[in-house]
Design an enzyme around this catalytic site. Structure first.
Site, PDB file in Angstrom:
ATOM      1  N   ASN A   9       0.867  -1.174   0.000  1.00 54.10           N
ATOM      2  CA  ASN A   9       0.000   0.000   0.000  1.00 54.10           C
ATOM      3  C   ASN A   9       0.905   1.225   0.000  1.00 54.10           C
ATOM      4  O   ASN A   9       1.516   1.541   1.016  1.00 54.10           O
ATOM      5  CB  ASN A   9      -0.900  -0.048   1.245  1.00 54.10           C
ATOM      6  CG  ASN A   9      -1.744   1.208   1.379  1.00 54.10           C
ATOM      7  OD1 ASN A   9      -1.775   2.051   0.487  1.00 54.10           O
ATOM      8  ND2 ASN A   9      -2.440   1.332   2.502  1.00 54.10           N
ATOM      9  N   TRP A  10       0.997   1.869  -1.139  1.00 54.01           N
ATOM     10  CA  TRP A  10       1.933   2.993  -1.268  1.00 54.01           C
ATOM     11  C   TRP A  10       1.390   4.276  -0.644  1.00 54.01           C
ATOM     12  O   TRP A  10       2.086   5.290  -0.591  1.00 54.01           O
ATOM     13  CB  TRP A  10       2.294   3.216  -2.745  1.00 54.01           C
ATOM     14  CG  TRP A  10       2.995   2.044  -3.368  1.00 54.01           C
ATOM     15  CD1 TRP A  10       3.361   0.883  -2.737  1.00 54.01           C
ATOM     16  CD2 TRP A  10       3.414   1.906  -4.732  1.00 54.01           C
ATOM     17  NE1 TRP A  10       3.976   0.032  -3.630  1.00 54.01           N
ATOM     18  CE2 TRP A  10       4.018   0.634  -4.872  1.00 54.01           C
ATOM     19  CE3 TRP A  10       3.323   2.730  -5.867  1.00 54.01           C
ATOM     20  CZ2 TRP A  10       4.541   0.179  -6.083  1.00 54.01           C
ATOM     21  CZ3 TRP A  10       3.832   2.273  -7.079  1.00 54.01           C
ATOM     22  CH2 TRP A  10       4.446   1.010  -7.178  1.00 54.01           C
ATOM     23  N   LYS A  11       0.139   4.242  -0.233  1.00 53.72           N
ATOM     24  CA  LYS A  11      -0.499   5.404   0.413  1.00 53.72           C
ATOM     25  C   LYS A  11      -0.305   6.664  -0.446  1.00 53.72           C
ATOM     26  O   LYS A  11      -0.307   6.564  -1.667  1.00 53.72           O
ATOM     27  CB  LYS A  11       0.020   5.570   1.851  1.00 53.72           C
ATOM     28  CG  LYS A  11      -0.146   4.274   2.653  1.00 53.72           C
ATOM     29  CD  LYS A  11       0.033   4.430   4.140  1.00 53.72           C
ATOM     30  CE  LYS A  11      -0.160   3.086   4.817  1.00 53.72           C
ATOM     31  NZ  LYS A  11      -0.121   3.151   6.275  1.00 53.72           N
ATOM     32  N   HIS A  95      -9.536   1.020   4.939  1.00 47.01           N
ATOM     33  CA  HIS A  95      -8.256   1.194   5.640  1.00 47.01           C
ATOM     34  C   HIS A  95      -8.482   2.104   6.857  1.00 47.01           C
ATOM     35  O   HIS A  95      -9.277   3.045   6.796  1.00 47.01           O
ATOM     36  CB  HIS A  95      -7.210   1.791   4.692  1.00 47.01           C
ATOM     37  CG  HIS A  95      -5.831   1.729   5.268  1.00 47.01           C
ATOM     38  ND1 HIS A  95      -5.383   2.635   6.200  1.00 47.01           N
ATOM     39  CD2 HIS A  95      -4.825   0.850   5.073  1.00 47.01           C
ATOM     40  CE1 HIS A  95      -4.143   2.318   6.546  1.00 47.01           C
ATOM     41  NE2 HIS A  95      -3.779   1.232   5.877  1.00 47.01           N
ATOM     42  N   GLU A  97      -6.840   4.459   7.997  1.00 47.94           N
ATOM     43  CA  GLU A  97      -6.605   5.885   7.731  1.00 47.94           C
ATOM     44  C   GLU A  97      -7.834   6.523   7.093  1.00 47.94           C
ATOM     45  O   GLU A  97      -8.129   7.695   7.309  1.00 47.94           O
ATOM     46  CB  GLU A  97      -5.350   6.047   6.857  1.00 47.94           C
ATOM     47  CG  GLU A  97      -4.091   5.798   7.677  1.00 47.94           C
ATOM     48  CD  GLU A  97      -2.909   5.248   6.901  1.00 47.94           C
ATOM     49  OE1 GLU A  97      -2.923   5.298   5.662  1.00 47.94           O
ATOM     50  OE2 GLU A  97      -1.969   4.740   7.559  1.00 47.94           O
ATOM     51  N   GLU A 165      -5.230  -5.175  10.432  1.00 51.47           N
ATOM     52  CA  GLU A 165      -4.210  -4.149  10.666  1.00 51.47           C
ATOM     53  C   GLU A 165      -4.496  -3.449  11.998  1.00 51.47           C
ATOM     54  O   GLU A 165      -5.301  -2.507  12.036  1.00 51.47           O
ATOM     55  CB  GLU A 165      -4.236  -3.112   9.540  1.00 51.47           C
ATOM     56  CG  GLU A 165      -3.944  -3.681   8.170  1.00 51.47           C
ATOM     57  CD  GLU A 165      -3.365  -2.626   7.231  1.00 51.47           C
ATOM     58  OE1 GLU A 165      -2.273  -2.860   6.700  1.00 51.47           O
ATOM     59  OE2 GLU A 165      -3.985  -1.556   7.051  1.00 51.47           O
ATOM     60  N   GLY A 171       2.565   2.128  10.918  1.00 45.93           N
ATOM     61  CA  GLY A 171       3.503   3.244  10.817  1.00 45.93           C
ATOM     62  C   GLY A 171       4.214   3.580  12.117  1.00 45.93           C
ATOM     63  O   GLY A 171       4.814   4.641  12.246  1.00 45.93           O
ATOM     64  N   SER A 210       3.578  -2.255  10.374  1.00 47.52           N
ATOM     65  CA  SER A 210       5.026  -2.287  10.615  1.00 47.52           C
ATOM     66  C   SER A 210       5.691  -3.590  10.184  1.00 47.52           C
ATOM     67  O   SER A 210       6.639  -4.058  10.825  1.00 47.52           O
ATOM     68  CB  SER A 210       5.338  -1.980  12.085  1.00 47.52           C
ATOM     69  OG  SER A 210       4.914  -0.669  12.409  1.00 47.52           O
ATOM     70  N   GLY A 232       5.080   1.283   4.746  1.00 47.28           N
ATOM     71  CA  GLY A 232       6.411   1.871   4.583  1.00 47.28           C
ATOM     72  C   GLY A 232       7.410   0.994   3.832  1.00 47.28           C
ATOM     73  O   GLY A 232       8.111   1.470   2.930  1.00 47.28           O
TER      74      GLY A 232
HETATM   75  P1  13P Z   1       3.122   0.281   7.718  1.00 49.20           P
HETATM   76  O1  13P Z   1       3.628  -0.991   7.108  1.00 49.20           O
HETATM   77  O2  13P Z   1       3.848   1.499   7.253  1.00 49.20           O
HETATM   78  O3  13P Z   1       2.990   0.174   9.198  1.00 49.20           O
HETATM   79  O4  13P Z   1       1.604   0.484   7.160  1.00 49.20           O
HETATM   80  C1  13P Z   1       0.740  -0.581   7.209  1.00 49.20           C
HETATM   81  C2  13P Z   1      -0.472  -0.244   6.429  1.00 49.20           C
HETATM   82  O5  13P Z   1      -1.218   0.638   6.805  1.00 49.20           O
HETATM   83  C3  13P Z   1      -0.715  -0.973   5.187  1.00 49.20           C
HETATM   84  O6  13P Z   1      -2.001  -0.727   4.701  1.00 49.20           O
END
Ligand code: 13P
Length: 248
Positions: A9-11, A95, A97, A165, A171, A210, A232
């Protein structure tokens, strides 16, 4: 036997050219891959270009979100048919977020899941508790509510992927232990079995939060962890390929 998935997931990262360069590196690093699936979810602006870059490879394309209508006066939204047109096979839905910053409710998530399925997209449905919820001991009831509501009205579960998640692990560098993660994955599996019977055995449940090439080995060894949704560490080819190389 469930086929593992490693999804990146490149966000909100990467321009089109940065996305294409990353996609080519992942494509090259996964040639000949057979026993699992690699998925990348670039930002909307890069979907089409990345889709072209990964053509003919083992890498599949995902979007990070979608709206639940086909078309219309919905300024700023992207429809599921626009995503299939851009080459998407998967779409991340719900997600944390999106739930946190964009007020996405369980009902919204359900509408999106239903629409994605009707359009031929495979939803990667995200669930997970916050720090506060875990400390209060309500992790299972939160995940239970999120899964049940997201899947309300879904009769066939074969196109669904679930991503557990824990919000406190996203993160933060604070990865769940393999036992903590497996506890919740096992709970989700049993919940799916209760609703869908033996069909639930084939559903992939990914862990996210993470994940790195150093901690994925322990997680993937767990019985109900079928892969990872990576944030990340999906932005650097070496880190992402390092995770893929740890898959069974
Ligand atoms: P991280 O791997 O940066 O913790 O993010 C996880 C995530 O939100 C994947 O959708």
């Amino acid at each position: 036997m469930r086929k593992w998935i490693v999804a990146g997931n490149w966000k909100m990262h990467n321009t089109i050219s940065e996305s294409v360069a990353l996609a080519y590196a992942i494509k090259e690093g996964t040639t000949g891959l057979k026993n699992g699936e690699v998925v990348v979810a670039p930002p909307f602006t890069a979907l089409h270009s990345v889709g072209e870059a990964i053509k003919g490879s083992a890498v599949a394309l995902a979007a990070q979100n979608m709206y639940y209508e086909d078309k219309g006066a919905f300024t700023g939204e992207v429809s599921p048919s626009m995503l299939t047109d851009a080459g998407c096979k998967y779409v991340i839905i719900g997600h944390s977020e999106r739930r946190k910053y964009f007020n996405e409710s369980d009902e919204n998530v359900n509408l999106k899941v239903m629409k994605a399925l009707a359009t031929g997209l495979k939803p990667i449905v995200c669930v997970g508790e916050t720090d506060g919820e875990r400390n209060k001991g309500v992790t299972q009831s939160v995940v239970n509510r999120q899964v049940r509501k997201a899947l309300a009205g879904v009769n066939k579960i074969d196109h669904i992927v679930i991503a557990y998640e824990p919000v406190w692990a996203i993160g933060t560098g604070k990865v769940a232990t393999s036992a903590q993660a497996e506890d919740v994955h096992d709970f989700i599996r049993r919940l799916l079995v209760e609703i869908y019977g033996c069909m639930a055995d084939d559903v992939r449940i990914l862990y996210g939060g993470s994940v790195t090439k150093d901690n994925i080995g322990e997680l993937i060894a767990m019985e109900d962890i079928d892969g990872a949704l990576v944030g990340g560490a999906s932005l650097k080819p070496d880190d992402f390929l390092g995770i893929i190389n740890k898959m069974p």
